[in-house]
Design a protein around this motif. Sequence first.
Motif, PDB file in Angstrom:
ATOM      1  N   TYR A  18       0.756  -1.161  -0.045  1.00 29.25           N
ATOM      2  CA  TYR A  18      -0.371   0.021  -0.197  1.00 29.25           C
ATOM      3  C   TYR A  18       0.624   1.417  -0.011  1.00 29.25           C
ATOM      4  CZ  TYR A  18      -3.848   2.832   1.703  1.00 29.25           C
ATOM      5  OH  TYR A  18      -5.095   3.544   0.950  1.00 29.25           O
ATOM      6  N   GLU A  55      -2.405   4.791  -2.620  1.00 28.82           N
ATOM      7  CA  GLU A  55      -3.724   6.166  -1.733  1.00 28.82           C
ATOM      8  C   GLU A  55      -3.663   7.182  -2.718  1.00 28.82           C
ATOM      9  OE1 GLU A  55      -3.962   6.424   3.333  1.00 28.82           O
ATOM     10  OE2 GLU A  55      -2.574   8.007   1.827  1.00 28.82           O
ATOM     11  N   HIS A  56      -5.914   6.982  -2.669  1.00 28.09           N
ATOM     12  CA  HIS A  56      -6.026   8.848  -2.794  1.00 28.09           C
ATOM     13  C   HIS A  56      -6.196   8.134  -4.568  1.00 28.09           C
ATOM     14  CE1 HIS A  56      -6.259   9.824   0.781  1.00 28.09           C
ATOM     15  NE2 HIS A  56      -5.045  10.393   0.342  1.00 28.09           N
ATOM     16  N   ALA A 111      -7.706   1.483  -3.886  1.00 27.74           N
ATOM     17  CA  ALA A 111      -7.717   2.565  -2.081  1.00 27.74           C
ATOM     18  C   ALA A 111      -8.438   3.855  -1.931  1.00 27.74           C
ATOM     19  CB  ALA A 111      -6.117   2.924  -2.339  1.00 27.74           C
ATOM     20  N   VAL A 112      -8.784   4.242  -3.431  1.00 25.98           N
ATOM     21  CA  VAL A 112      -9.471   5.483  -3.278  1.00 25.98           C
ATOM     22  C   VAL A 112     -10.971   4.610  -1.975  1.00 25.98           C
ATOM     23  CG1 VAL A 112     -11.330   6.739  -4.674  1.00 25.98           C
ATOM     24  CG2 VAL A 112      -9.084   6.455  -5.434  1.00 25.98           C
ATOM     25  N   GLN A 170      -9.597   3.442   1.429  1.00 29.91           N
ATOM     26  CA  GLN A 170      -8.249   3.680   1.789  1.00 29.91           C
ATOM     27  C   GLN A 170      -7.359   2.635   2.835  1.00 29.91           C
ATOM     28  OE1 GLN A 170      -9.197   7.527   3.383  1.00 29.91           O
ATOM     29  NE2 GLN A 170     -11.480   7.427   2.216  1.00 29.91           N
ATOM     30  N   ARG A 171      -7.166   3.248   3.774  1.00 37.08           N
ATOM     31  CA  ARG A 171      -5.717   2.581   5.168  1.00 37.08           C
ATOM     32  C   ARG A 171      -6.837   1.200   5.497  1.00 37.08           C
ATOM     33  NH1 ARG A 171      -1.376   6.395   6.601  1.00 37.08           N
ATOM     34  NH2 ARG A 171      -1.077   8.096   5.162  1.00 37.08           N
TER      35      ARG A 171
END
Length: 440
Positions: free
Chosen positions: A232, A271-272, A277-278, A281-282
């Motif tokens: 990630y 990320e983003h 990931a959008v 996220q985490r």
Amino acid sequence: MINPDNLNLDLTQEERSLLNGDQGPVMAKVMQSVVLYAEALSAEKLVKIEGPGHFVIAWASPGIAPPIGMLEELVSAGLKTKFPFTLDPRPPLDFENLYLSPEEQETIVKMYKDQPRYNELMIALGLRDEDAYTCNPYQPEVGNIPEPGTILAWSESACAIYANSVLGARTNRNGAIMDLLSNIVGKTPYIGLITDQDRKATWLVEVQVDELPNPQLLGAAIGSQVQVGVPYIIGLDRLLGGGMNVETSDYLQEMGAACATYSGIDLFHVEHITPEAVEHQRELLLPEHSTYLISYDELRSQYLSYPSLWTDKVAKPSRCYIGCPHLSLSQIYWWSENLDAALQTRKQDHIEIDTTICAAPQVLHHFISDRESYSKLVNMGVKLSPACCETIFETQLNTGKPIITNSNKLRAYTTAKFYPDEDLLEVLVGGDTSGGEGGQ
């Protein structure tokens, strides 16, 4: 004959029917191969493939390609894939574009003597069309662009990692031949990156630099450190911006290809930027994840670690191959515009190194239709090819020769010397490597 009751795999009635030969003995053999493959992977079941395939072997080279006899048996039985598929690039038979010696050309002709028959069989088995050869099939001009969440059975490391990461589709990196057989049956093992759990991130990779790093070096650094797992990546959105656009897509294509070359990684999250990931996220990060920090020193160390494998370490480069994986249309324009600017600065008309740019046939057709840009690039001394430049080295006749490239993947698999794009640009225009660091 396999007894389904002796398997750990949970087969549906339809799958048992195929295994028992209800659609003929050849389909039964195909199904048996897929079942044994799934059993070896300890998959709990098979799932339906939902979109077109992309397969790694596009060449009839001895010892690599599926046996012609096997392909003829499949075709004779009337079998083909559930969806039309694309293949990796054509073999290097367009000699007018590749700067090959007569000895190399003769060797390549012998290596690919069965290529015409191989092409015919692939068309019969479901190859989309006669131009469906590229390692960059998700370019808009090519159009093999699966939707997020689509279950696939792709091969080719650069393609599997892009489909998973940038497109959000779901595929494992399948082996050659298994890619074809799985897509004929229309089923793939439910395991690995097909599942939700194995798409979770096992590494947090933080990019701690202020300028966008070379994607080939960044991908190689991530692959070399992580090896197996799902990274990630944070920090890239500061440099690329959030969301997806052409520049970001090209960047992640190159980064992913290098990452997969140096590791068993077939999925990354950014990320983003990348779709999962959008959305998540985490939350994608597993609690027990590892951490890797990437600095300028880390990337420079990666670059300087590459040895020169040329026989003559101080030779002037004789050839350059750009496009492994194949370039996008915007990348061809980047080279055309930047080479032109560099030549004008030096008051030159022509580059100093014999250079070939490789891209998908459809991308090349599109660029060539822009007659002004095409003529300008050709007049600089650049040739265009739909071939796989990596396969040129399979003759062994190029081993140790002073060949340069912007591809970290090509560098890893051959004796070509790697330069980041901006450094390579200077070498092509200046004609020597004294100002660069690539391949010490």
